[in-house]
Design a protein around this motif. Structure first.
Motif, PDB file in Angstrom:
ATOM      1  N   TYR A   1       0.828  -1.209   0.000  1.00 55.58           N
ATOM      2  CA  TYR A   1       0.000   0.000   0.000  1.00 55.58           C
ATOM      3  C   TYR A   1       0.864   1.261   0.000  1.00 55.58           C
ATOM      4  O   TYR A   1       1.835   1.369   0.750  1.00 55.58           O
ATOM      5  N   ALA A   2       0.502   2.181  -0.862  1.00 55.43           N
ATOM      6  CA  ALA A   2       1.180   3.474  -0.913  1.00 55.43           C
ATOM      7  C   ALA A   2       0.116   4.567  -0.935  1.00 55.43           C
ATOM      8  O   ALA A   2      -0.707   4.626  -1.857  1.00 55.43           O
ATOM      9  N   TYR A   3       0.130   5.398   0.076  1.00 60.42           N
ATOM     10  CA  TYR A   3      -0.848   6.479   0.174  1.00 60.42           C
ATOM     11  C   TYR A   3      -0.665   7.463  -0.975  1.00 60.42           C
ATOM     12  O   TYR A   3       0.442   7.907  -1.278  1.00 60.42           O
ATOM     13  N   ARG A   4      -1.754   7.817  -1.629  1.00 62.13           N
ATOM     14  CA  ARG A   4      -1.759   8.830  -2.678  1.00 62.13           C
ATOM     15  C   ARG A   4      -2.366  10.112  -2.114  1.00 62.13           C
ATOM     16  O   ARG A   4      -3.533  10.106  -1.703  1.00 62.13           O
ATOM     17  N   PRO A   5      -1.611  11.202  -2.064  1.00 59.83           N
ATOM     18  CA  PRO A   5      -2.151  12.455  -1.532  1.00 59.83           C
ATOM     19  C   PRO A   5      -3.405  12.880  -2.306  1.00 59.83           C
ATOM     20  O   PRO A   5      -3.524  12.648  -3.512  1.00 59.83           O
ATOM     21  N   GLY A   6      -4.318  13.446  -1.587  1.00 62.38           N
ATOM     22  CA  GLY A   6      -5.561  13.911  -2.196  1.00 62.38           C
ATOM     23  C   GLY A   6      -6.362  14.695  -1.194  1.00 62.38           C
ATOM     24  O   GLY A   6      -5.942  14.881  -0.048  1.00 62.38           O
ATOM     25  N   PRO A   7      -7.527  15.173  -1.592  1.00 64.61           N
ATOM     26  CA  PRO A   7      -8.361  15.942  -0.659  1.00 64.61           C
ATOM     27  C   PRO A   7      -8.697  15.108   0.569  1.00 64.61           C
ATOM     28  O   PRO A   7      -8.931  13.903   0.457  1.00 64.61           O
ATOM     29  N   PRO A   8      -8.723  15.735   1.740  1.00 60.39           N
ATOM     30  CA  PRO A   8      -9.102  14.990   2.946  1.00 60.39           C
ATOM     31  C   PRO A   8     -10.577  14.629   2.914  1.00 60.39           C
ATOM     32  O   PRO A   8     -11.366  15.209   2.168  1.00 60.39           O
ATOM     33  N   LEU A   9     -10.941  13.651   3.736  1.00 58.24           N
ATOM     34  CA  LEU A   9     -12.347  13.328   3.914  1.00 58.24           C
ATOM     35  C   LEU A   9     -13.057  14.513   4.560  1.00 58.24           C
ATOM     36  O   LEU A   9     -12.423  15.394   5.134  1.00 58.24           O
ATOM     37  N   THR A  10     -14.369  14.516   4.473  1.00 60.82           N
ATOM     38  CA  THR A  10     -15.151  15.556   5.158  1.00 60.82           C
ATOM     39  C   THR A  10     -15.937  14.978   6.337  1.00 60.82           C
ATOM     40  O   THR A  10     -16.489  15.725   7.125  1.00 60.82           O
ATOM     41  N   CYS A  11     -15.975  13.665   6.442  1.00 65.36           N
ATOM     42  CA  CYS A  11     -16.743  13.026   7.512  1.00 65.36           C
ATOM     43  C   CYS A  11     -15.907  12.924   8.791  1.00 65.36           C
ATOM     44  O   CYS A  11     -14.681  13.024   8.758  1.00 65.36           O
ATOM     45  N   PRO A  12     -16.534  12.723   9.934  1.00 65.90           N
ATOM     46  CA  PRO A  12     -15.798  12.524  11.185  1.00 65.90           C
ATOM     47  C   PRO A  12     -14.930  11.265  11.127  1.00 65.90           C
ATOM     48  O   PRO A  12     -15.302  10.276  10.483  1.00 65.90           O
ATOM     49  N   VAL A  13     -13.792  11.308  11.800  1.00 64.97           N
ATOM     50  CA  VAL A  13     -12.901  10.148  11.904  1.00 64.97           C
ATOM     51  C   VAL A  13     -12.615   9.879  13.377  1.00 64.97           C
ATOM     52  O   VAL A  13     -12.286  10.800  14.136  1.00 64.97           O
TER      53      VAL A  13
END
Length: 256
Positions: A181-193
């Motif tokens: 697995y390699a994280y791909r940067p992108g917009p963050p989620l908008t839901c609670p974590v």
């Protein structure tokens, strides 16, 4: 992953057809949908629990394991399509947390914002560690040693050679998925974590868990339990309480 068989992916051990929300449970490496049977029973009828069965194990053992986290996430999202008539919270443990995150990204990109993401026993996607000796390349004994160290598998199962022959391919395949697995940067989620960890888990530090806050513009919370990587086995009742409270809180926030 076209033509996903929803029945193969989704197990519903304690159906709660009148529940206002659904909890989608995503297992750890080598895990199966039945791991979440106690969760389903404990949370019904207030929450409809959907337990995900990855290919390559139990009733899907004749299918090849997925090749990547992205492939699993796509399969999960496609299988969830008939179940999105009410808000869903994605709950993943270890590898399942990675699948939950990528599935949440896909859902949000398609216009469906999850009620929340609950990431258990896993560092934030953007936090990496050096890989000295990938587990999936070890021999069978090395793989079993890793499993025993994490204390997530019954020793009686590890002592049964016939059962081991059945489960080791899935465990090896899942570790390959995790380690590639390699994280791909992108917009963050908008839901609670919500991040859940054990205080002696060698797989995730408190700081690595806190970094989940960087992956959402919504509220972030973290709960630390006594225990190691499989803290949720010994802390089941409290974990279920925390998850239930998180769902109630996020649902109330959406309703306002």
């Amino acid at each position: 992953m076209g033509g996903v068989d929803t029945g193969a992916w989704i197990h519903r051990y304690a159906p709660a057809p009148d529940a206002p929300t659904r909890l989608v449970c995503l297992p750890h490496a080598g895990g199966s949908a039945s791991f979440f049977l106690p969760v389903a029973r404990a949370m019904s009828p207030e929450t409809d629990v959907l337990s995900v069965q990855y290919p390559g194990r139990q009733d899907r053992r004749l299918e090849p394991c997925a090749a990547s986290v992205d492939e699993l996430a796509r399969g999960v999202v496609e299988a969830l399509a008939p179940w999105l008539d009410r808000p869903v919270t994605l709950f993943g443990h270890s590898m399942g947390a990675m699948v939950a995150f990528e599935a949440a990204r896909l859902l949000e990109n398609a216009g469906t914002v999850p009620l929340g993401v609950i990431a258990s026993g896993r560092r934030a996607p953007s936090r990496t560690r050096p890989q000295h000796a990938p587990v999936h390349l070890r021999d069978d004994q090395g793989l079993m040693d890793e499993i025993r160290q994490l204390s997530g598998t019954d020793d009686r199962l590890l002592a049964d050679e016939e059962l081991l022959k059945m489960i080791l391919p899935a465990i090896r395949g899942d570790y390959r998925v995790v380690e590639s697995y390699a994280y791909r940067p992108g917009p963050p989620l908008t839901c609670p974590v919500l991040s859940l960890i054990g205080d002696t888990d060698p797989q995730v530090t408190d700081e690595e868990a806190s970094s989940w806050s960087e992956h959402t513009t919504g509220p972030f919370t973290k709960t630390v339990f006594p225990g190691g990587h499989f803290y949720l086995n010994s802390q089941a009742a409290e974990v279920i309480r925390v998850i239930s409270e998180h769902i109630r809180t996020t649902r109330a926030g959406v309703a306002r």
